[in-house]
Write an enzyme that holds these catalytic residues in place. Structure first.
Site, PDB file in Angstrom:
ATOM      1  N   ASN A 122     -10.686 -10.920  -1.192  1.00  0.00           N
ATOM      2  CA  ASN A 122     -11.697 -11.950  -0.935  1.00  0.00           C
ATOM      3  C   ASN A 122     -11.705 -12.351   0.548  1.00  0.00           C
ATOM      4  O   ASN A 122     -11.217 -11.622   1.404  1.00  0.00           O
ATOM      5  CB  ASN A 122     -11.519 -13.167  -1.848  1.00  0.00           C
ATOM      6  CG  ASN A 122     -12.863 -13.725  -2.311  1.00  0.00           C
ATOM      7  OD1 ASN A 122     -13.733 -14.007  -1.513  1.00  0.00           O
ATOM      8  ND2 ASN A 122     -13.012 -13.869  -3.617  1.00  0.00           N
ATOM      9  N   ARG A 123     -12.246 -13.530   0.851  1.00  0.00           N
ATOM     10  CA  ARG A 123     -12.563 -13.900   2.236  1.00  0.00           C
ATOM     11  C   ARG A 123     -11.552 -14.879   2.845  1.00  0.00           C
ATOM     12  O   ARG A 123     -10.978 -15.704   2.138  1.00  0.00           O
ATOM     13  CB  ARG A 123     -13.965 -14.526   2.301  1.00  0.00           C
ATOM     14  CG  ARG A 123     -15.070 -13.534   1.970  1.00  0.00           C
ATOM     15  CD  ARG A 123     -16.433 -14.208   1.877  1.00  0.00           C
ATOM     16  NE  ARG A 123     -17.494 -13.214   1.705  1.00  0.00           N
ATOM     17  CZ  ARG A 123     -17.862 -12.720   0.513  1.00  0.00           C
ATOM     18  NH1 ARG A 123     -17.259 -13.123  -0.595  1.00  0.00           N
ATOM     19  NH2 ARG A 123     -18.821 -11.800   0.441  1.00  0.00           N
ATOM     20  N   HIS A 148     -11.682  -8.745   2.174  1.00  0.00           N
ATOM     21  CA  HIS A 148     -10.923  -7.674   1.517  1.00  0.00           C
ATOM     22  C   HIS A 148      -9.980  -6.907   2.453  1.00  0.00           C
ATOM     23  O   HIS A 148      -9.836  -5.695   2.359  1.00  0.00           O
ATOM     24  CB  HIS A 148     -11.872  -6.708   0.815  1.00  0.00           C
ATOM     25  CG  HIS A 148     -12.639  -7.324  -0.318  1.00  0.00           C
ATOM     26  ND1 HIS A 148     -12.160  -8.386  -1.048  1.00  0.00           N
ATOM     27  CD2 HIS A 148     -13.861  -7.022  -0.842  1.00  0.00           C
ATOM     28  CE1 HIS A 148     -13.047  -8.715  -1.982  1.00  0.00           C
ATOM     29  NE2 HIS A 148     -14.080  -7.919  -1.872  1.00  0.00           N
ATOM     30  N   HIS A 219     -11.038  -3.974  -7.464  1.00  0.00           N
ATOM     31  CA  HIS A 219     -12.470  -4.241  -7.309  1.00  0.00           C
ATOM     32  C   HIS A 219     -13.313  -3.310  -8.189  1.00  0.00           C
ATOM     33  O   HIS A 219     -14.324  -2.760  -7.726  1.00  0.00           O
ATOM     34  CB  HIS A 219     -12.872  -4.098  -5.843  1.00  0.00           C
ATOM     35  CG  HIS A 219     -14.048  -4.928  -5.436  1.00  0.00           C
ATOM     36  ND1 HIS A 219     -15.297  -4.764  -5.995  1.00  0.00           N
ATOM     37  CD2 HIS A 219     -14.165  -5.930  -4.534  1.00  0.00           C
ATOM     38  CE1 HIS A 219     -16.136  -5.617  -5.432  1.00  0.00           C
ATOM     39  NE2 HIS A 219     -15.472  -6.347  -4.547  1.00  0.00           N
ATOM     40  N   ALA A 220     -12.929  -3.132  -9.449  1.00  0.00           N
ATOM     41  CA  ALA A 220     -13.727  -2.301 -10.350  1.00  0.00           C
ATOM     42  C   ALA A 220     -15.065  -2.958 -10.654  1.00  0.00           C
ATOM     43  O   ALA A 220     -15.144  -4.172 -10.855  1.00  0.00           O
ATOM     44  CB  ALA A 220     -12.964  -2.059 -11.651  1.00  0.00           C
ATOM     45  N   TYR A 221     -16.109  -2.146 -10.666  1.00  0.00           N
ATOM     46  CA  TYR A 221     -17.442  -2.575 -11.077  1.00  0.00           C
ATOM     47  C   TYR A 221     -17.644  -2.119 -12.522  1.00  0.00           C
ATOM     48  O   TYR A 221     -17.708  -0.922 -12.792  1.00  0.00           O
ATOM     49  CB  TYR A 221     -18.516  -1.924 -10.212  1.00  0.00           C
ATOM     50  CG  TYR A 221     -18.688  -2.484  -8.830  1.00  0.00           C
ATOM     51  CD1 TYR A 221     -19.840  -3.186  -8.483  1.00  0.00           C
ATOM     52  CD2 TYR A 221     -17.725  -2.280  -7.838  1.00  0.00           C
ATOM     53  CE1 TYR A 221     -20.029  -3.686  -7.199  1.00  0.00           C
ATOM     54  CE2 TYR A 221     -17.906  -2.772  -6.549  1.00  0.00           C
ATOM     55  CZ  TYR A 221     -19.062  -3.471  -6.241  1.00  0.00           C
ATOM     56  OH  TYR A 221     -19.249  -3.958  -4.972  1.00  0.00           O
ATOM     57  N   ASP A 291     -21.171 -15.020  -7.218  1.00  0.00           N
ATOM     58  CA  ASP A 291     -20.154 -14.413  -6.354  1.00  0.00           C
ATOM     59  C   ASP A 291     -19.164 -15.512  -6.008  1.00  0.00           C
ATOM     60  O   ASP A 291     -19.015 -15.900  -4.848  1.00  0.00           O
ATOM     61  CB  ASP A 291     -20.797 -13.817  -5.095  1.00  0.00           C
ATOM     62  CG  ASP A 291     -19.832 -12.909  -4.329  1.00  0.00           C
ATOM     63  OD1 ASP A 291     -18.700 -12.692  -4.809  1.00  0.00           O
ATOM     64  OD2 ASP A 291     -20.207 -12.421  -3.239  1.00  0.00           O
ATOM     65  N   GLU A 355     -12.600 -10.033 -10.685  1.00  0.00           N
ATOM     66  CA  GLU A 355     -11.404  -9.775  -9.887  1.00  0.00           C
ATOM     67  C   GLU A 355     -10.410 -10.921 -10.036  1.00  0.00           C
ATOM     68  O   GLU A 355     -10.672 -12.039  -9.587  1.00  0.00           O
ATOM     69  CB  GLU A 355     -11.794  -9.607  -8.419  1.00  0.00           C
ATOM     70  CG  GLU A 355     -12.842  -8.544  -8.173  1.00  0.00           C
ATOM     71  CD  GLU A 355     -13.634  -8.814  -6.906  1.00  0.00           C
ATOM     72  OE1 GLU A 355     -13.045  -8.677  -5.813  1.00  0.00           O
ATOM     73  OE2 GLU A 355     -14.818  -9.187  -7.003  1.00  0.00           O
TER      74      GLU A 355
END
Length: 390
Positions: A122-123, A148, A219-221, A291, A355
């Site tokens: 994340n940020r 990330h 980070h799986a979609y 998000d 996540e």
């Protein structure tokens, strides 16, 4: 006599035509079956992942349980490439987005498909933090922020891989002191285990030789309707969280907690992902959809903290974690690129990410759970994605 001969010839012609028609029908049906078989999800060819990157060997590793559930993982970025689980009809469905070859993951426009994220998931606001009286500046790869891990986070690194039996893969990576601006040499280990109850268990551990920060995740979609199908907005989602950490316009947390009750972020009971996603809301506007970090009510691995259900395939995914937070991302920045597995197009909101994590920007928010790791300590977290059908 002439009439009898004509009847015999007519019958013969009819018989020939009938056989020909049956043969054509059989061939057509066979082709349909072949076509159906061809459309069944397949693990990408491992040959497409064999390469030397940064002086290390990259490969594709496959785990499989007694039920036929299959996971493909590449040690480039520790990425989940495919995850095949049974749907309500017993047919395997690939539920994560990805690429058919290593080159697909090396493109400049990084989507983090299936990647291990580190050192910090994340940020981090403006890429800055203070630790033990010293200020650190990280890569600014998300406009004015760090995302990330920076330009060369774990998602671009080659892990050392060790397969343990048919159902476990161990990945290790040593991040040098100063890599991406982070202090300390961090030794990390990621263990993927596929269990016989159709669960994918991910264990993260790390040690350091100098005080640092760490927040590892995957980070799986996910698309439980099948990777490449057009939307996840009809799927139902439940998250055991009464609060989110609201963000500013650059998606950095404000430092406050905000109740989800009465807002589009209330997933305390099942609702479709698309039910409120386009409502007028400042937080939805900031993320162009969901998000956001959800503050989990419980995180002791014994209880599911989130569940996704597909009405189309009947596939259910339950998530368990020891982490305090869950980033729910609704695929708002997927652009419709047609370079997915099997040349699939990954459209806007055609997948979601869930996540497990510590909170974004925790190093700059003393009230958030700490992400500091010191020498002599061991960072360890566990997350489980478990699949069933209803």
């Amino acid at each position: 006599m002439k009439k009898n001969i004509q009847l015999i010839l007519a019958a013969a012609c009819f018989s020939t035509l009938f056989v020909a028609c049956n043969h054509a029908s059989s061939t057509k049906n066979g082709s349909d079956k072949d076509s159906t078989a061809a459309q069944a999800p397949q693990i990408p060819d491992s040959a497409n992942f064999k390469a030397t990157v940064q002086g290390k060997q990259v490969d594709l590793y496959t785990l499989k349980n007694k039920n036929g559930v299959t996971v493909a993982i590449t040690n480039f970025g520790g990425r989940l490439v495919s995850l095949l689980v049974p749907n309500k009809d017993g047919k395997l469905t690939d539920v994560i987005l990805g690429h058919d070859s290593l080159s697909g993951y090396q493109i400049k426009a990084e989507t983090y498909f299936g990647a291990i994220i580190g050192r910090y998931g994340n940020r981090i606001g403006k890429g800055k933090f203070n630790l033990d009286g010293k200020s650190y500046q990280l890569d600014l790869n998300d406009k004015i922020n760090t995302l990330h891990g920076g330009f060369n986070g774990f998602y671009k690194q080659v892990f050392d891989a060790k397969k343990v039996g048919d159902q476990q893969l161990e990945l290790t990576y040593v991040s040098k002191d100063g890599e991406g601006g982070y202090p300390g040499m961090l030794t990390s280990k990621i263990t993927y285990t596929l269990t016989d109850d159709n669960a994918l268990k991910i264990e993260y551990s790390a040690t350091t030789d100098k005080a640092t920060i760490v927040n590892l995740t995957n980070h799986a979609y996910f698309n439980l309707n099948g990777a490449g199908t057009p939307t996840i907005t009809n799927d139902s989602l439940k998250i055991d969280a009464d609060n989110i950490t609201p963000v500013d316009t650059t998606l950095i947390p404000t430092g406050k907690f905000e109740k989800v009750k009465g807002t589009p972020f209330d997933f305390t009971s099942f609702k479709t992902i698309g039910a409120d996603i386009d409502k007028t809301d400042d937080q939805l506007k900031a993320g162009k959809g969901y998000d956001h970090n959800f503050v989990l009510n419980k995180h002791d691995i014994s209880q599911s903290i989130a569940t996704v259900k597909s009405p189309e395939t009947g596939i259910v995914m339950d998530i368990y974690t020891t982490e305090p937070g869950l980033q729910f991302y609704s695929g708002n920045f997927l652009t419709g690129l047609s370079d997915g597995k099997g040349k699939a197009t990954y459209a806007h909101r055609s997948a979601l990410c869930l996540e497990t994590q510590h909170f974004p920007d925790s190093p700059n928010e003393p009230s958030f759970p700490s992400t500091v790791l010191k020498p002599g300590e061991t960072y360890h977290t566990t997350t489980i994605y478990k699949f069933s059908v209803k």
